[in-house]
Design a protein around this motif. Structure first.
Motif, PDB file in Angstrom:
ATOM      1  N   PHE A  70       0.829  -1.203   0.000  1.00  0.00           N
ATOM      2  CA  PHE A  70       0.000   0.000   0.000  1.00  0.00           C
ATOM      3  C   PHE A  70       0.864   1.253   0.000  1.00  0.00           C
ATOM      4  O   PHE A  70       2.019   1.222   0.408  1.00  0.00           O
ATOM      5  CB  PHE A  70      -0.919   0.031   1.228  1.00  0.00           C
ATOM      6  N   GLN A  71       0.273   2.357  -0.419  1.00  0.00           N
ATOM      7  CA  GLN A  71       0.931   3.650  -0.339  1.00  0.00           C
ATOM      8  C   GLN A  71       0.103   4.547   0.567  1.00  0.00           C
ATOM      9  O   GLN A  71      -1.100   4.717   0.365  1.00  0.00           O
ATOM     10  CB  GLN A  71       1.067   4.287  -1.722  1.00  0.00           C
ATOM     11  N   ARG A  72       0.771   5.110   1.574  1.00  0.00           N
ATOM     12  CA  ARG A  72       0.097   6.001   2.521  1.00  0.00           C
ATOM     13  C   ARG A  72       0.420   7.438   2.138  1.00  0.00           C
ATOM     14  O   ARG A  72       1.575   7.812   1.985  1.00  0.00           O
ATOM     15  CB  ARG A  72       0.532   5.725   3.956  1.00  0.00           C
ATOM     16  N   TYR A  73      -0.636   8.241   2.032  1.00  0.00           N
ATOM     17  CA  TYR A  73      -0.496   9.648   1.663  1.00  0.00           C
ATOM     18  C   TYR A  73      -0.799  10.518   2.874  1.00  0.00           C
ATOM     19  O   TYR A  73      -1.707  10.219   3.656  1.00  0.00           O
ATOM     20  CB  TYR A  73      -1.460   9.993   0.521  1.00  0.00           C
ATOM     21  N   ARG A  74      -0.015  11.584   2.998  1.00  0.00           N
ATOM     22  CA  ARG A  74      -0.219  12.545   4.074  1.00  0.00           C
ATOM     23  C   ARG A  74      -0.182  13.949   3.496  1.00  0.00           C
ATOM     24  O   ARG A  74       0.627  14.240   2.605  1.00  0.00           O
ATOM     25  CB  ARG A  74       0.887  12.420   5.125  1.00  0.00           C
ATOM     26  N   ALA A  75      -1.037  14.812   4.013  1.00  0.00           N
ATOM     27  CA  ALA A  75      -1.003  16.218   3.612  1.00  0.00           C
ATOM     28  C   ALA A  75       0.300  16.825   4.113  1.00  0.00           C
ATOM     29  O   ALA A  75       0.765  16.508   5.205  1.00  0.00           O
ATOM     30  CB  ALA A  75      -2.194  16.972   4.197  1.00  0.00           C
ATOM     31  N   ASN A  76       0.870  17.698   3.309  1.00  0.00           N
ATOM     32  CA  ASN A  76       2.079  18.413   3.703  1.00  0.00           C
ATOM     33  C   ASN A  76       1.643  19.594   4.566  1.00  0.00           C
ATOM     34  O   ASN A  76       1.432  20.701   4.075  1.00  0.00           O
ATOM     35  CB  ASN A  76       2.844  18.870   2.452  1.00  0.00           C
ATOM     36  N   LEU A  77       1.467  19.327   5.856  1.00  0.00           N
ATOM     37  CA  LEU A  77       0.947  20.344   6.776  1.00  0.00           C
ATOM     38  C   LEU A  77       1.883  21.539   6.933  1.00  0.00           C
ATOM     39  O   LEU A  77       1.396  22.685   6.960  1.00  0.00           O
ATOM     40  CB  LEU A  77       0.611  19.714   8.126  1.00  0.00           C
ATOM     41  N   PRO A  78       3.206  21.347   7.007  1.00  0.00           N
ATOM     42  CA  PRO A  78       4.072  22.531   7.068  1.00  0.00           C
ATOM     43  C   PRO A  78       3.913  23.425   5.832  1.00  0.00           C
ATOM     44  O   PRO A  78       3.902  24.652   5.948  1.00  0.00           O
ATOM     45  CB  PRO A  78       5.486  21.942   7.156  1.00  0.00           C
ATOM     46  N   MET A  79       3.758  22.821   4.655  1.00  0.00           N
ATOM     47  CA  MET A  79       3.558  23.615   3.443  1.00  0.00           C
ATOM     48  C   MET A  79       2.244  24.383   3.525  1.00  0.00           C
ATOM     49  O   MET A  79       2.169  25.545   3.150  1.00  0.00           O
ATOM     50  CB  MET A  79       3.565  22.700   2.207  1.00  0.00           C
ATOM     51  N   MET A  80       1.204  23.752   4.053  1.00  0.00           N
ATOM     52  CA  MET A  80      -0.085  24.417   4.184  1.00  0.00           C
ATOM     53  C   MET A  80       0.039  25.634   5.103  1.00  0.00           C
ATOM     54  O   MET A  80      -0.465  26.715   4.798  1.00  0.00           O
ATOM     55  CB  MET A  80      -1.134  23.445   4.733  1.00  0.00           C
ATOM     56  N   LEU A  81       0.744  25.462   6.214  1.00  0.00           N
ATOM     57  CA  LEU A  81       0.928  26.576   7.141  1.00  0.00           C
ATOM     58  C   LEU A  81       1.803  27.671   6.523  1.00  0.00           C
ATOM     59  O   LEU A  81       1.556  28.865   6.739  1.00  0.00           O
ATOM     60  CB  LEU A  81       1.520  26.073   8.458  1.00  0.00           C
ATOM     61  N   ASP A  82       2.809  27.261   5.735  1.00  0.00           N
ATOM     62  CA  ASP A  82       3.621  28.250   5.017  1.00  0.00           C
ATOM     63  C   ASP A  82       2.764  29.042   4.032  1.00  0.00           C
ATOM     64  O   ASP A  82       2.951  30.245   3.862  1.00  0.00           O
ATOM     65  CB  ASP A  82       4.771  27.580   4.260  1.00  0.00           C
ATOM     66  N   MET A  83       1.827  28.362   3.383  1.00  0.00           N
ATOM     67  CA  MET A  83       0.944  29.034   2.424  1.00  0.00           C
ATOM     68  C   MET A  83       0.061  30.045   3.144  1.00  0.00           C
ATOM     69  O   MET A  83      -0.113  31.170   2.680  1.00  0.00           O
ATOM     70  CB  MET A  83       0.089  28.018   1.669  1.00  0.00           C
ATOM     71  N   ILE A  84      -0.479  29.666   4.286  1.00  0.00           N
ATOM     72  CA  ILE A  84      -1.297  30.600   5.064  1.00  0.00           C
ATOM     73  C   ILE A  84      -0.461  31.816   5.456  1.00  0.00           C
ATOM     74  O   ILE A  84      -0.904  32.960   5.326  1.00  0.00           O
ATOM     75  CB  ILE A  84      -1.900  29.914   6.309  1.00  0.00           C
ATOM     76  N   ALA A  85       0.756  31.567   5.914  1.00  0.00           N
ATOM     77  CA  ALA A  85       1.636  32.673   6.308  1.00  0.00           C
ATOM     78  C   ALA A  85       1.966  33.551   5.107  1.00  0.00           C
ATOM     79  O   ALA A  85       1.958  34.780   5.209  1.00  0.00           O
ATOM     80  CB  ALA A  85       2.916  32.126   6.938  1.00  0.00           C
ATOM     81  N   TYR A  86       2.232  32.935   3.956  1.00  0.00           N
ATOM     82  CA  TYR A  86       2.552  33.689   2.740  1.00  0.00           C
ATOM     83  C   TYR A  86       1.385  34.598   2.342  1.00  0.00           C
ATOM     84  O   TYR A  86       1.570  35.759   1.991  1.00  0.00           O
ATOM     85  CB  TYR A  86       2.887  32.722   1.608  1.00  0.00           C
ATOM     86  N   LEU A  87       0.180  34.065   2.424  1.00  0.00           N
ATOM     87  CA  LEU A  87      -1.003  34.829   2.025  1.00  0.00           C
ATOM     88  C   LEU A  87      -1.338  35.956   2.997  1.00  0.00           C
ATOM     89  O   LEU A  87      -1.952  36.948   2.612  1.00  0.00           O
ATOM     90  CB  LEU A  87      -2.209  33.901   1.898  1.00  0.00           C
ATOM     91  N   THR A  88      -0.951  35.790   4.252  1.00  0.00           N
ATOM     92  CA  THR A  88      -1.384  36.748   5.261  1.00  0.00           C
ATOM     93  C   THR A  88      -0.254  37.580   5.851  1.00  0.00           C
ATOM     94  O   THR A  88      -0.506  38.410   6.730  1.00  0.00           O
ATOM     95  CB  THR A  88      -2.099  36.022   6.420  1.00  0.00           C
ATOM     96  N   GLU A  89       0.973  37.398   5.350  1.00  0.00           N
ATOM     97  CA  GLU A  89       2.107  38.056   5.994  1.00  0.00           C
ATOM     98  C   GLU A  89       2.032  39.581   5.988  1.00  0.00           C
ATOM     99  O   GLU A  89       2.623  40.229   6.848  1.00  0.00           O
ATOM    100  CB  GLU A  89       3.425  37.576   5.390  1.00  0.00           C
TER     101      GLU A  89
END
Length: 119
Positions: A70-89
């Motif tokens: 099987f292949q287990r997939y995980r969301a890249n949570l640090p990237m998501m938080l970086d995106m939020i920071a980028y959008l709101t900085e």
């Protein structure tokens, strides 16, 4: 995060299917999900899911780890938080009192938003 990376992520999320996959994986947190679970949960045919997961992996939105057959997939949570920071900085630059009011009206968790600079 730079503009090119942000654009790649937004292009990848412009698919409703990919947005559903990413939100599901965010909900599952660090546990992630195997591809078959994602397919059955969202009602996506496996070959269609594979196409979307490949694109999301390329965009670094998800990571994949082999677990036996099987292949287990995980969301890249640090990237998501970086995106939020980028959008709101630069939110309300020069007017921190406006940011405080807008934050109160938002459904976003305050802990993931950049700090308000009270000058």
């Amino acid at each position: 995060m730079d503009k090119t990376t942000a654009t790649t992520i937004f292009e990848s999320l412009s698919s409703g299917v990919r947005l559903d996959i990413f939100r599901l994986l965010v909900k599952k947190g660090l546990d992630g999900m195997v591809a078959g679970e994602i397919a059955s949960t969202l009602g996506i045919p496996p070959n269609n899911l594979s196409f979307h997961l490949k694109a999301m992996t390329f965009a670094m939105m998800v990571s994949v780890e082999q677990e036996g057959r099987f292949q287990r997939y995980r969301a890249n949570l640090p990237m998501m938080l970086d995106m939020i920071a980028y959008l709101t900085e630069e939110c309300c630059a020069g007017n921190p009192e406006q940011c405080a009011e807008l934050r109160n009206a938002s459904s976003c968790c305050p802990d993931v938003l950049p700090p308000v600079n009270q000058s």
